[in-house]
Design an enzyme around this catalytic site. Structure first.
Site, PDB file in Angstrom:
ATOM      1  N   PHE A  49       0.846  -1.201   0.000  1.00 60.33           N
ATOM      2  CA  PHE A  49       0.000   0.000   0.000  1.00 60.33           C
ATOM      3  C   PHE A  49       0.878   1.246   0.000  1.00 60.33           C
ATOM      4  O   PHE A  49       1.756   1.398   0.848  1.00 60.33           O
ATOM      5  CB  PHE A  49      -0.915   0.009   1.229  1.00 60.33           C
ATOM      6  N   GLY A  50       0.646   2.128  -0.961  1.00 62.16           N
ATOM      7  CA  GLY A  50       1.364   3.407  -1.034  1.00 62.16           C
ATOM      8  C   GLY A  50       0.417   4.550  -0.735  1.00 62.16           C
ATOM      9  O   GLY A  50      -0.664   4.635  -1.325  1.00 62.16           O
ATOM     10  N   TYR A  51       0.832   5.422   0.178  1.00 58.95           N
ATOM     11  CA  TYR A  51       0.000   6.579   0.537  1.00 58.95           C
ATOM     12  C   TYR A  51       0.766   7.884   0.347  1.00 58.95           C
ATOM     13  O   TYR A  51       0.249   8.966   0.616  1.00 58.95           O
ATOM     14  CB  TYR A  51      -0.479   6.460   1.999  1.00 58.95           C
ATOM     15  N   GLY A  52       2.024   7.784  -0.086  1.00 60.82           N
ATOM     16  CA  GLY A  52       2.857   8.969  -0.324  1.00 60.82           C
ATOM     17  C   GLY A  52       3.388   8.907  -1.742  1.00 60.82           C
ATOM     18  O   GLY A  52       2.618   8.718  -2.690  1.00 60.82           O
ATOM     19  N   SER A  53       4.713   9.007  -1.878  1.00 66.37           N
ATOM     20  CA  SER A  53       5.295   9.076  -3.227  1.00 66.37           C
ATOM     21  C   SER A  53       5.023   7.819  -4.043  1.00 66.37           C
ATOM     22  O   SER A  53       5.038   7.862  -5.269  1.00 66.37           O
ATOM     23  CB  SER A  53       6.801   9.325  -3.143  1.00 66.37           C
ATOM     24  N   GLU A  63      12.823   2.780   1.429  1.00 60.17           N
ATOM     25  CA  GLU A  63      11.911   3.362   2.405  1.00 60.17           C
ATOM     26  C   GLU A  63      12.477   3.507   3.813  1.00 60.17           C
ATOM     27  O   GLU A  63      11.885   4.164   4.634  1.00 60.17           O
ATOM     28  CB  GLU A  63      10.610   2.545   2.485  1.00 60.17           C
TER      29      GLU A  63
END
Ligand code: BEZ
Length: 235
Positions: free
Chosen positions: A16-20, A109
């Site tokens: 899950f990506g919520y930023g870049s 990350e």
């Protein structure tokens, strides 16, 4: 499904990506799904790693992290959080590339972020997916806690590093969220982005009327000189 987001038989790995990660996908994904997770609040409260996140070692930029909503409710935040949903993108990684991508992500990350697992809800209502997510929890050294939004926007405006301005990270995140769904806006992000645009407007030089008049006069002279030169040559 095992606890680490891998389905034993199918070797499924979802991130899950919520930023870049929303606009800069990981390598080797074969599915990209917009949707949301619940139980968290997204905040620009993590000190960035300068190589990736547009600051310098002396003046690092700011990036987003997720905060557990129950903890966030105990904090004195300047922004309310209307929605219980944090929108982002889930990526399914090709089964034969999972180890490679996990190595890549661990390098990319690491910066106070640790691995967590959370249920992801696809926007189209299809079944929940177990995803791995990187979170900078409040006990990591780079976690800043509540920030004054205007000071935070000013900090983002002034931070620039080898990979570009920190403001691009904020503006790309705002645009990427807008593109996910009509409901995927995040008040914290849009408020910071509009403060940033206000700062840009105030600080970026606007030519004075005198300067504009001088430039027009110079352009006029240049075109008259050009005409005279052409006539002299009898062209
Ligand atoms: C993300 O895009 O979700 C992300 C990127 C870097 C660190 C943590 C999360």
């Amino acid at each position: 499904m095992s606890a680490d987001g891998l389905t034993a038989e199918k070797e499924e790995f979802w991130l899950f990506g919520y930023g870049s990660l929303i606009w800069k996908p990981p390598p080797h994904f074969d599915q990209r799904v917009p949707g949301y997770v619940t139980g968290y609040v997204r905040r620009f409260w993590q000190v960035g790693r300068y190589q990736d996140h547009r600051g310098t070692p002396e003046a690092p930029g700011r990036v987003v992290t997720l905060i557990e909503r129950s903890f966030w409710e105990t904090l004195d935040d300047h922004h309310p959080s209307g929605s219980d949903r944090v929108w982002g993108t889930a990526y399914r990684i090709q089964p034969d590339k999972v180890a490679e991508v996990r190595d890549y992500l661990d390098i990319r990350e690491i910066n106070g972020y640790t691995v967590h697992y959370t249920d992801f809800h696809p926007a189209d209502g299809s079944p929940v997916i177990k995803t791995l997510v990187y979170i900078g929890t409040p006990d990591n050294e780079q976690f800043m806690g509540p920030q004054d939004p205007q000071k935070l926007a000013e900090h983002i405006y002034t931070s620039v590093g080898p990979s570009g301005p920190n403001k691009d990270y904020l503006l790309c995140l705002e645009a990427a969220l807008d593109g996910l769904s009509p409901e995927s806006g995040d008040g914290h992000i849009t408020d910071l982005a509009s403060r940033l645009r206000g700062i840009e407007k105030r600080l970026e030089p606007v030519p004075s009327p005198d300067q504009e008049a001088i430039e027009r006069e110079l352009e006029k002279r240049e075109s008259i000189d050009g005409l005279e030169e052409t006539e002299k040559r009898g062209l």
